[in-house]
Scaffold this active site. Structure first.
Site, PDB file in Angstrom:
ATOM      1  N   ARG A 188      -2.213 -14.450  14.376  1.00 49.85           N
ATOM      2  CA  ARG A 188      -2.895 -13.203  14.016  1.00 49.85           C
ATOM      3  C   ARG A 188      -3.991 -13.417  12.972  1.00 49.85           C
ATOM      4  NH1 ARG A 188       0.620  -7.857  12.489  1.00 49.85           N
ATOM      5  NH2 ARG A 188      -0.979  -6.275  12.856  1.00 49.85           N
ATOM      6  N   GLU A 530      -5.607  -6.857  13.009  1.00 48.88           N
ATOM      7  CA  GLU A 530      -5.834  -8.084  12.244  1.00 48.88           C
ATOM      8  C   GLU A 530      -6.434  -7.859  10.855  1.00 48.88           C
ATOM      9  OE1 GLU A 530      -6.278 -11.537  15.628  1.00 48.88           O
ATOM     10  OE2 GLU A 530      -8.101 -10.654  14.806  1.00 48.88           O
TER      11      GLU A 530
END
Length: 565
Positions: A188, A530
């Site tokens: 991520r 994110e």
């Protein structure tokens, strides 16, 4: 564990003796066969990883290699399963980095130039190295996903500029390092997480050198609308300065800073630190392509949707269902998301970069537009009819009630490569036990710009999840390798510690920026997922402030010290 058993069947391919030997040699493995076709009597062979390595006679580092070797050996399809421990040992993790830097600045902390040498530990191969990502995210701000298959340029694959700091001169050198570890991979916010930490680290260093509050130095280096980023793209929606100022007021930052200083004066062995991290994160659609397929069933008017994204907990299915219900003007309970597969969703891009939810939603909007264009002529003749009656009438008139859309957006000119920017600010306050190193996050304030959020509850959950994931990355999760063999020692939760309920902030305040919009986004929304993780590095610098307060008492507080490995 011992042998768990096997079910035998005749095979036209032979090799029965070797299979029997395999069963005997696999001390804790499993092997079973399934008759898939009576006509050909073809069988699947299923092996544990340990069983595979014993049959092949040498260990491999790749499951696909092992399966292909067994396919060749036994002339039949092979499926392998492995334990979570084996998976943790063999699969790469985030790329570790080593960064050397020099920074030039004036008496107010205004940047004049930055020189960095970035070294990425790629493991045995550099297949997914985000080295160029770190380079172009260096100013704290934008994400660019375009495929560059050159070895060294893989680093650029991920992103293009992150934080909102305007530095007129950059010199960035990148090196992919091959080491005797499994190939590291993307996780991520790859590249962007590390890049924001790098530039924040530099800004904190500058602030301590000048003896100024770090947020004041950061604030002095913010972009202004009309400035050009590293990529040469002009900024026209930069609101980070105003967002930061209002956030500092709402989070009572100045007062809490004084309170922390008072606490530190009155406590010898417990210290508090507070730090603020602003963020600019760019959404790049170029190089992404996704699709969506929608079918309306004439009996009851229910809607089935299959899209090209992967639901991995980010709420993409919820958002797409809500978008379809909104566009068609029907209740949400009539919409169901079906599993995607290669027939209906062929050639979709990988799910990542935080843009999949919005691009898949854009494809769904396109599908709904096609369907409404066919349905509306019938609907206009039935002003008081229900949705199910309208759909049944369309079916009777042989109207196609299915639609497919393919989205591959391209931005050019001043809109390239970043379609729009999103912004956020995080303020973290920690309390540190100087004697033991134990710490607690006493309060964390987070604000994130989601535009006009398509699904506020999903977006808040994404912000909270990203923050907690980042807290684990920076404070509790550590990879330890055996020095002589290189084997991963922390492959289970016995030694590898992800954050739990006791690790989250005691006072956790998350909010979405109100009265925001985004004319360049899907339904005026902005990405999430994110970006909040990238701001979590504020916990590191809050801990640094607490350590610095302890060092002040022994006259070492002014000296810069490194707290990362």
């Amino acid at each position: 564990m011992g042998r768990l058993g096997a079910r035998r069947s005749r095979s036209m391919f032979g090799r029965q003796e070797e299979l029997d030997q395999c069963i005997g040699e696999a001390n804790w493995g499993r092997l079973w066969w399934k008759n898939l076709s009576r006509q050909h009597n073809c069988m699947w062979s299923c092996f544990s990883r340990s069983c595979c390595q014993q049959v092949i006679k040498f260990p491999r580092n790749d499951s696909a290699d092992e399966c292909s070797d067994l396919c060749l050996k036994f002339c039949r399809p092979v499926k392998m399963f492995q334990s979570l421990w084996d998976s943790a040992k063999m699969i790469g993790k985030r790329n570790p980095y080593y960064v050397e830097y020099e920074a030039g600045f004036d008496a107010n902390g205004k940047l004049a130039g930055i020189i960095t040498n970035v070294y990425a530990n790629c493991g045995q191969t550099a297949t997914e190295s985000p080295v160029s990502a770190v380079t172009l995210w260096g100013d704290n701000g934008q994400c660019l996903f375009f495929r560059i298959y050159n070895f060294i340029k893989e680093f650029t694959y991920c992103c293009v500029t992150i934080l909102g700091y305007n530095c007129p001169n950059w010199k960035v050198s990148m090196t992919n390092c091959k080491t005797n570890l499994p190939a590291n991979t993307w996780t991520r916010a790859p590249g962007s997480t590390e890049s924001i930490f790098f530039i924040e680290y530099i800004m904190e260093h500058i602030a301590q050198t000048l003896g100024k509050p770090s947020i004041d130095v950061k604030r002095a280096n913010f972009y202004k609308n009309g400035d050009r980023t590293i990529t040469g793209q002009p900024l026209k929606d930069f609101t980070l300065a105003e967002l930061t100022d209002s956030f500092l007021t709402s989070a009572s930052y100045r007062q809490r800073l004084q309170d922390a200083a008072t606490f530190n004066l009155n406590n010898r062995w417990r210290k508090r630190g507070i730090s603020v991290t602003p963020m600019k994160y760019g959404s790049t659609w170029n190089g992404n392509n996704f699709n969506c397929f929608i079918s309306i069933f004439h009996s009851g008017g229910t809607v089935a949707v299959s899209h090209g994204g992967v639901e991995m907990g980010q709420g993409i299915n919820t958002k797409v269902a809500q978008v379809v219900a909104y566009e068609l003007g029907i209740p949400l309970d009539l919409v169901s998301i079906k599993p995607n597969f290669s027939l209906t969703n062929a050639n979709a891009n990988s799910t990542g970069g935080s843009v999949t939810s919005e691009l898949v939603s854009l494809a769904a909007i396109n599908c709904c537009s096609q369907l409404k264009a066919r349905i509306d002529p019938i609907k206009n003749t039935m002003p008081n009819a229900s949705w199910s009656d309208i759909i049944e009438a369309c079916f009777v008139k042989t109207i196609d009630l299915s639609a497919r859309s393919w989205i591959a957006p391209k931005t050019t000119g001043d809109d390239a490569p970043v379609n729009y920017n999103t912004y956020g600010v995080t303020c973290t306050e920690v309390e540190l036990d100087v004697l033991t190193g134990e710490h607690q996050i006493t309060r964390m304030d987070v604000i994130h710009d989601c535009g006009e959020s398509m699904s506020p509850l999903v977006d808040v959950g994404q912000i909270e999840g990203a923050i907690v994931m980042g807290l684990g990355y920076y404070t509790s999760e550590e990879l330890v390798y055996e020095k002589t063999t290189g084997a991963l020692v922390t492959y289970s939760t016995w030694k590898y510690k992800p954050p739990t309920t006791k690790d989250i902030p005691i006072d956790f305040r998350v909010q979405i920026l109100q009265n925001s919009s985004n004319p360049s986004g899907v339904l005026r929304s902005k990405l999430v997922a994110e970006p909040p993780l990238c701001m979590t590095c504020s916990v590191v610098f809050a801990l640094r402030e607490a350590i610095k307060a302890a060092r002040d008492e022994i006259s070492q507080g002014h000296d810069w010290f490194q707290i990362s490995k």
